[in-house]
Structures are given as structure tokens and as C-alpha cells.
Design an enzyme around this catalytic site. Sequence first.
Site, PDB file in Angstrom:
ATOM      1  N   ASP A  67       2.701   3.771  14.468  1.00 50.96           N
ATOM      2  CA  ASP A  67       3.738   4.609  13.862  1.00 50.96           C
ATOM      3  C   ASP A  67       3.433   6.094  14.007  1.00 50.96           C
ATOM      4  O   ASP A  67       2.339   6.489  14.411  1.00 50.96           O
ATOM      5  CB  ASP A  67       3.925   4.235  12.380  1.00 50.96           C
ATOM      6  CG  ASP A  67       2.593   4.087  11.641  1.00 50.96           C
ATOM      7  OD1 ASP A  67       1.572   4.577  12.149  1.00 50.96           O
ATOM      8  OD2 ASP A  67       2.582   3.480  10.563  1.00 50.96           O
ATOM      9  N   ASN A 136       1.301  -1.208  -1.451  1.00 49.94           N
ATOM     10  CA  ASN A 136       2.544  -1.941  -1.732  1.00 49.94           C
ATOM     11  C   ASN A 136       2.783  -3.068  -0.715  1.00 49.94           C
ATOM     12  O   ASN A 136       3.852  -3.651  -0.662  1.00 49.94           O
ATOM     13  CB  ASN A 136       3.746  -0.983  -1.754  1.00 49.94           C
ATOM     14  CG  ASN A 136       3.976  -0.290  -0.410  1.00 49.94           C
ATOM     15  OD1 ASN A 136       3.274  -0.567   0.562  1.00 49.94           O
ATOM     16  ND2 ASN A 136       4.955   0.588  -0.356  1.00 49.94           N
ATOM     17  N   HIS A 138       2.712  -2.747   2.620  1.00 51.99           N
ATOM     18  CA  HIS A 138       3.325  -2.384   3.902  1.00 51.99           C
ATOM     19  C   HIS A 138       2.320  -2.495   5.049  1.00 51.99           C
ATOM     20  O   HIS A 138       1.114  -2.387   4.855  1.00 51.99           O
ATOM     21  CB  HIS A 138       3.989  -0.998   3.854  1.00 51.99           C
ATOM     22  CG  HIS A 138       3.069   0.177   3.841  1.00 51.99           C
ATOM     23  ND1 HIS A 138       3.432   1.401   3.337  1.00 51.99           N
ATOM     24  CD2 HIS A 138       1.794   0.338   4.264  1.00 51.99           C
ATOM     25  CE1 HIS A 138       2.435   2.251   3.473  1.00 51.99           C
ATOM     26  NE2 HIS A 138       1.425   1.640   4.026  1.00 51.99           N
ATOM     27  N   GLU A 143       8.065  -0.902   5.153  1.00 49.60           N
ATOM     28  CA  GLU A 143       7.987  -0.817   3.702  1.00 49.60           C
ATOM     29  C   GLU A 143       8.630  -2.044   3.054  1.00 49.60           C
ATOM     30  O   GLU A 143       9.471  -2.703   3.672  1.00 49.60           O
ATOM     31  CB  GLU A 143       8.746   0.438   3.240  1.00 49.60           C
ATOM     32  CG  GLU A 143       8.169   1.740   3.768  1.00 49.60           C
ATOM     33  CD  GLU A 143       6.932   2.206   3.011  1.00 49.60           C
ATOM     34  OE1 GLU A 143       6.293   1.385   2.314  1.00 49.60           O
ATOM     35  OE2 GLU A 143       6.592   3.386   3.122  1.00 49.60           O
TER      36      GLU A 143
HETATM   37  P1  PGA Z   1      -4.994   3.764   4.069  1.00 53.78           P
HETATM   38  O1  PGA Z   1      -3.519   3.362   4.439  1.00 53.78           O
HETATM   39  O2  PGA Z   1      -5.878   3.174   5.138  1.00 53.78           O
HETATM   40  O3  PGA Z   1      -5.002   5.265   4.117  1.00 53.78           O
HETATM   41  O4  PGA Z   1      -5.267   3.191   2.726  1.00 53.78           O
HETATM   42  C1  PGA Z   1      -3.271   2.066   4.874  1.00 53.78           C
HETATM   43  C2  PGA Z   1      -1.808   1.914   5.138  1.00 53.78           C
HETATM   44  O5  PGA Z   1      -1.009   2.537   4.415  1.00 53.78           O
HETATM   45  O6  PGA Z   1      -1.462   1.156   6.053  1.00 53.78           O
END
Ligand code: PGA
Length: 247
Positions: A67, A136, A138, A143
Amino acid sequence: MRIYEVKDYQEMSRKAANIMFAQMIQKPDSVLGLATGSTPVGIYRQLVEWYQKGDLDFSKIRSVNLDEYKGLSADNDQSYAYFMRKNLFDHVNINPENTNIPNGLEEDAQKECGRYNSVIQELGGIDLQLLGIGNNGHIGFNEPGEVFEAETHCVALTENTIQANARFFEKIEDVPRFAYSMGIKNIMQARSILLVASGESKAEALEKTIYGPISPAVPASILQLHNQVFIVADEAALSLVKERHGL
Ligand code: PGA
């Protein structure tokens, strides 16, 4: 799903890097699906170390990132293109022409999403997709929602994700509101998937990913349907899995 429980972030990084190492040794021209965020940083550091020792060769590796923020240029220090150069690409012998990230500056979402789907297809699909997980649930910027988005799409980030990412920006208004993200089908078509998680903030999402109903409300839960998923997670991230199900 094959679950590897490790002690802490450092062990998670080493174990996950080992899985990527094995992939690169077995297939030196692998297509690696790469991820950003805090979690993969230690994995990339380990891969760079092995490269510097002469144990790894990136010369034939191709990569596609999950992304990118819409609206940020590759030079913006919060863009994922910048992150990848800083954490991995600038330190190994990967050919920049073999690295792919959605173009955050393309205004035309339909055009950019179509282009990115074609890039993945022309590479012959992804051999190993590295994934972090949001608190969450994702994956990439898929999302929680009503439906699984199949292919690369333009996402309106949720308030939760904007808050979680605010720590990287001077003020919350600077956090981009949209992103381009691979879809669930792009991810699920990877031949193998490596999901990494560290810390208690991921415990709920990880429990639902592994044991919850398969639902777009927890996008990572779809991974239950993939037959080659490695999960490398530390004790804190697996705490609720162990508490509710044993391990
Ligand atoms: P993080 O994010 O590694 O910064 O916890 C993971 C994600 O949101 O996929």
C-alpha cells in the site's frame, strides 16, 4: 495456519526473517510482497545484516508493496516508498526497477489501481507476502467493513487507523485520509503468507484472525482460508489466543 510463538519483538524479527531468507534461497528471483509499519522494521534490519555478511542476494528479487498513502510523493518522509528505501532497498542490492509501490501522486484512483493490479499479474503473482496486522484486524489498508475488496483500491482510512498513524506526523491533520491498497484477492493469491505481530495491542485482532468467524469486520480472518500461512507472533500478541484457546 502454522503459528510460531516467540518471546519478544527481537525473536519475532529473527524468525520471520528466517522464513523470508528460506524463500529467497529457494527461489532467488522470488516476488516478495512487502509491508510497512513498525512491525517489519526488525525483519528488514535482519535481512540487511545477512546481506552485508554475504549470505543473501537481492539482485534478482522483485517486490510489490501492499500500500501507499494517496497524496504523498515518494520523497515525502512519511510515504511508504521512502520507508522502504530507508529500511531496506538502500541497503541491499535490489534493482530499484524491480521494486513496486502504488504511486501516491496518481490522482486518478481507477487508473492507478488498474495499473497496480497489472503489475502484480505481470510479475506472475506473489511468492511470499509479508503482512503486519492493525489492531482493528486490517491487513494492508483493507479496513474492517461490510465487504472484502478484491483488488487494489482506494481506501478512506478509518478514524482508528488515522489515530494509530498520527504518531508519525507532526499533527493529526497531516495524516493522509486516503490510501491505495492491494485487495484481499491480491493478498490471498500469494503462494505463501507471513503474518507478524508483536505486543498486547494486537492480541484481540490476532485472536479473531485465528479463531473468529471469517468476516470483513476482521479482514485478516480471511487468512483462515489460505493453505500456506505462517504466523510469527510474540507472547504478548498471542496472549488472548492462549488464554481463550490454549496453544
Ligand atoms: P504496525 O502496523 O506494524 O505499525 O503496528 C501494522 C499494520 O497496521 O498493518
